[in-house]
Enzyme design. Structure first.
Site, PDB file in Angstrom:
ATOM      1  CD  GLN A   1       2.963   7.779  -4.305  1.00 34.28           C
ATOM      2  OE1 GLN A   1       2.515   6.711  -4.688  1.00 34.28           O
ATOM      3  NE2 GLN A   1       4.064   7.863  -3.589  1.00 34.28           N
TER       4      GLN A   1
ATOM      5  CG  HIS B   1      -4.871  21.525  -0.455  1.00 35.12           C
ATOM      6  ND1 HIS B   1      -5.923  21.610  -1.317  1.00 35.12           N
ATOM      7  CD2 HIS B   1      -3.877  20.900  -1.137  1.00 35.12           C
ATOM      8  CE1 HIS B   1      -5.584  21.060  -2.474  1.00 35.12           C
ATOM      9  NE2 HIS B   1      -4.354  20.621  -2.380  1.00 35.12           N
TER      10      HIS B   1
ATOM     11  CG  HIS C   1      -1.679   4.045  -5.007  1.00 34.52           C
ATOM     12  ND1 HIS C   1      -0.711   3.266  -5.601  1.00 34.52           N
ATOM     13  CD2 HIS C   1      -1.080   4.559  -3.904  1.00 34.52           C
ATOM     14  CE1 HIS C   1       0.419   3.309  -4.888  1.00 34.52           C
ATOM     15  NE2 HIS C   1       0.218   4.088  -3.854  1.00 34.52           N
TER      16      HIS C   1
ATOM     17  CG  ASN D   1      -0.798   0.319  -3.828  1.00 35.17           C
ATOM     18  OD1 ASN D   1       0.021  -0.522  -4.172  1.00 35.17           O
ATOM     19  ND2 ASN D   1      -0.494   1.260  -2.937  1.00 35.17           N
ATOM     20  CD  GLU D   2       1.736  -0.684  -0.371  1.00 28.66           C
ATOM     21  OE1 GLU D   2       1.589   0.237   0.454  1.00 28.66           O
ATOM     22  OE2 GLU D   2       2.845  -1.023  -0.819  1.00 28.66           O
TER      23      GLU D   2
ATOM     24  CD  GLU E   1       4.247   0.369  -4.776  1.00 27.32           C
ATOM     25  OE1 GLU E   1       4.944   0.616  -3.757  1.00 27.32           O
ATOM     26  OE2 GLU E   1       3.124   0.834  -4.949  1.00 27.32           O
TER      27      GLU E   1
HETATM   28  C1  GBH Z   1       4.586   1.887  -1.073  1.00 24.85           C
HETATM   29  O1  GBH Z   1       4.230   1.268   0.135  1.00 24.85           O
HETATM   30  C2  GBH Z   1       3.425   2.721  -1.608  1.00 24.85           C
HETATM   31  O2  GBH Z   1       2.513   1.912  -2.320  1.00 24.85           O
HETATM   32  C3  GBH Z   1       3.881   3.844  -2.514  1.00 24.85           C
HETATM   33  O3  GBH Z   1       2.807   4.715  -2.752  1.00 24.85           O
HETATM   34  C4  GBH Z   1       5.059   4.559  -1.904  1.00 24.85           C
HETATM   35  O4  GBH Z   1       5.483   5.612  -2.714  1.00 24.85           O
HETATM   36  C5  GBH Z   1       6.169   3.540  -1.716  1.00 24.85           C
HETATM   37  O5  GBH Z   1       5.741   2.598  -0.798  1.00 24.85           O
HETATM   38  C6  GBH Z   1       7.459   4.131  -1.190  1.00 24.85           C
HETATM   39  O6  GBH Z   1       7.293   4.703   0.062  1.00 24.85           O
HETATM   40  O7  GBH Z   1       6.723   4.246   8.707  1.00 24.85           O
HETATM   41  O8  GBH Z   1       8.181   2.526   9.569  1.00 24.85           O
HETATM   42  O9  GBH Z   1       5.780   2.387   9.925  1.00 24.85           O
HETATM   43  C7  GBH Z   1       5.199   0.395   0.645  1.00 24.85           C
HETATM   44  C8  GBH Z   1       4.748  -0.260   1.951  1.00 24.85           C
HETATM   45  C9  GBH Z   1       4.087   0.107   4.209  1.00 24.85           C
HETATM   46  C10 GBH Z   1       6.084   1.054   3.415  1.00 24.85           C
HETATM   47  C11 GBH Z   1       4.097   1.050   5.389  1.00 24.85           C
HETATM   48  C12 GBH Z   1       6.125   1.986   4.620  1.00 24.85           C
HETATM   49  C13 GBH Z   1       5.496   2.245   6.902  1.00 24.85           C
HETATM   50  C14 GBH Z   1       6.752   1.913   7.613  1.00 24.85           C
HETATM   51  N1  GBH Z   1       4.757   0.687   3.055  1.00 24.85           N
HETATM   52  N2  GBH Z   1       5.447   1.362   5.727  1.00 24.85           N
HETATM   53  S1  GBH Z   1       6.859   2.847   9.066  1.00 24.85           S
END
Ligand code: GBH
Length: 476
Positions: A26, A44, A120, A164-165, A374
């Protein structure tokens, strides 16, 4: 939800770690001979402008120059990789190694504890092309990558996170197909991915435990994300819906690691629905007893990403047809339109959810040590939303941290740190640069990526140096 709520006025403990989180892809993509990953493959093929922005962006070393009082900073290492350009261990990129060495040293010289995420979301393209997270082979490649990272940096890094996640990698990457590598395999791909990823996590933890812990003495955890799911009513059905949704979202990953095996509710529901759909075996793969034991207990602490809350209510069993994770869950999920929003449709200001999710995690997983890896909220880039002390982002942090402190004091939850998402505006995956989570605004059109602190940066700095959310605090 609670209009009379008063912000917590107790100090945070001196040893509580406050910091900011970032992630490799990011913030930069083309440094030091890095190889390609699945997100490069996506970006890309976007328009040239979007591509240029991504490629020239290199934002991160500002925190030291700005003289922050951070006690920790979270960042991820690029597998694809600053030092393993192919993703495979046969070729190590010295420039990349040196980059991370210098960076970690700079942090330590400034009294900042590195909190390092090994993965990540940036699967190397070469590994993706031979199956990525749907191929068992990736377990050993990931484990080898982790071993190299521990070897190279483990003398200085004491806090590791394997993933991460994982739910986003698997459910969005291989189930719904909303994130790279965009595989749409509803109700199947995400379970296979998870099954493999959990083994990779466990293997990395064991490698650390056997080979590195005796000399390096650090801690290895995993970051799992979840909203809080508030029952719509106090009916038994809605209470069950909340618990079930948490198990499908969070327990899917946490239960095998903290308690052993997938949650019962997932095993039963997915087996039943699979049978009705005409599958010979459950779409949720089964672990052998040996695998259950290998994965169970592979944590030294938990990283929790938490942003917001959803309401949940029971609903009639979804019809049998094409499978999906949502139908396996079988819960109605929604947000209350009256909740204050942000530039991200999924982030609503619901700070009370922070206390509830922490309490639930404590009770469900036997009181693990937790760091919030986070938590944050986005603006649309016009700073006007973030101008005064009560700006919406400062407000968000103040209230989320307040409920977090309540969870520590009132509910005895063992939280030892908190890193906000994010240090500065950055590349928001499929949403590009439209949602800005930074404490620092980044001017992406200026050559040197000019960074301007938002008011929330000032507020958060003050919180870190006073360890207090309001003007005056009292001892506990
Ligand atoms: C984080 O995820 C990420 O770890 C990070 O990289 C990112 O920058 C940050 O969020 C901010 O966005 O589109 O309505 O289905 C957070 C958890 C889970 C949040 C999936 C968004 C999708 C919601 N994420 N979710 S939706």
């Amino acid at each position: 939800q609670d209009d009379d709520y008063v912000v917590n006025n107790k100090y945070f403990p001196d040893k509580f770690m406050f910091g900011c989180a970032t992630a490799s892809y990011q913030g930069a993509w083309d440094e030091d001979g890095k190889g390609q990953n699945i997100w490069d493959n996506l970006t890309h093929t976007l328009s040239r402008t979007a591509y240029r922005k991504i490629r020239t962006m290199e934002t991160w070393p500002c925190y030291v120059k700005e003289n922050w009082v951070l006690t920790t900073i979270g960042f991820s290492i690029s597998w694809s990789g600053k030092y393993l350009p192919t993703g495979f261990p046969y070729k190590i990129n010295e420039a990349g190694v040196q980059y991370y060495r210098n960076f970690i040293k700079e942090l330590k010289d400034n009294g900042i504890e590195p909190l390092v995420t090994i993965f990540h979301w940036d699967t190397p393209q070469g590994l993706h092309e031979v199956g990525g997270w749907l191929s068992e082979f990736i377990v050993d490649y990931y484990a080898e990558y982790a071993r190299i990272v521990f070897q190279l940096f483990g003398d200085d890094v004491k806090y590791w996170l394997t993933f991460n996640e994982p739910k986003q990698t698997c459910q969005q990457g291989y189930g719904s197909g909303e994130k790279a590598p965009f595989v749409q395999s509803h109700g199947l791909g995400e379970y296979i991915c998870t099954h493999i990823l959990l083994k990779a996590h466990a293997k990395a933890w064991h490698i650390y435990d056997d080979e590195f812990r005796p000399t390096q003495n650090g801690l290895v955890g995993i970051t799992i994300d979840t909203p809080w799911f508030e029952p719509n009513t106090t009916s038994d059905e809605d209470l069950e819906a909340s618990e079930r949704q948490l198990q499908f979202e969070f327990g899917w990953y946490a239960n095998p690691i903290f308690n052993g095996d997938y949650p019962e509710i997932m095993k039963t529901r997915i087996a039943n629905r699979s049978a009705l759909e005409g599958f010979q075996t459950s779409r949720l793969p089964e672990f052998t007893q040996e695998e259950i034991d290998f994965i169970n207990g592979t944590f030294d602490y938990l990283g929790l990403n938490h942003y917001s809350t959803y309401m949940v209510s029971a609903m009639p069993e979804p019809e049998i047809g094409d499978p999906s994770w949502e139908k396996d869950t079988g819960i109605a999920v929604f947000q209350d339109p009256s909740w204050e929003g942000s530039a991200s449709d999924w982030v609503k200001v619901t700070p009370w959810g922070m206390r509830k999710i922490l309490k639930w995690v404590k009770e469900t997983y036997n009181n693990p040590a937790i760091i919030i890896t986070e938590n944050g909220i986005s603006d649309n880039g016009t700073l006007s939303e973030d101008l005064d002390d009560e700006s919406f982002r400062s407000h968000y942090y103040k209230y989320y941290l307040s409920y977090l402190r309540d969870a520590m004091i009132e509910d005895g939850v063992n939280v030892f740190g908190y890193t906000v998402w994010s240090l500065m505006d950055n590349f928001e995956w499929t949403r590009g640069y439209t949602e800005k989570f930074g404490l620092y605004q980044v001017d992406f059109s200026s050559g040197n990526r000019t960074r301007t602190p938002k008011k929330s940066a000032t507020y958060y700095s003050k919180v870190i140096s006073t360890r207090c959310l309001v003007d005056t605090c009292e001892e506990e």
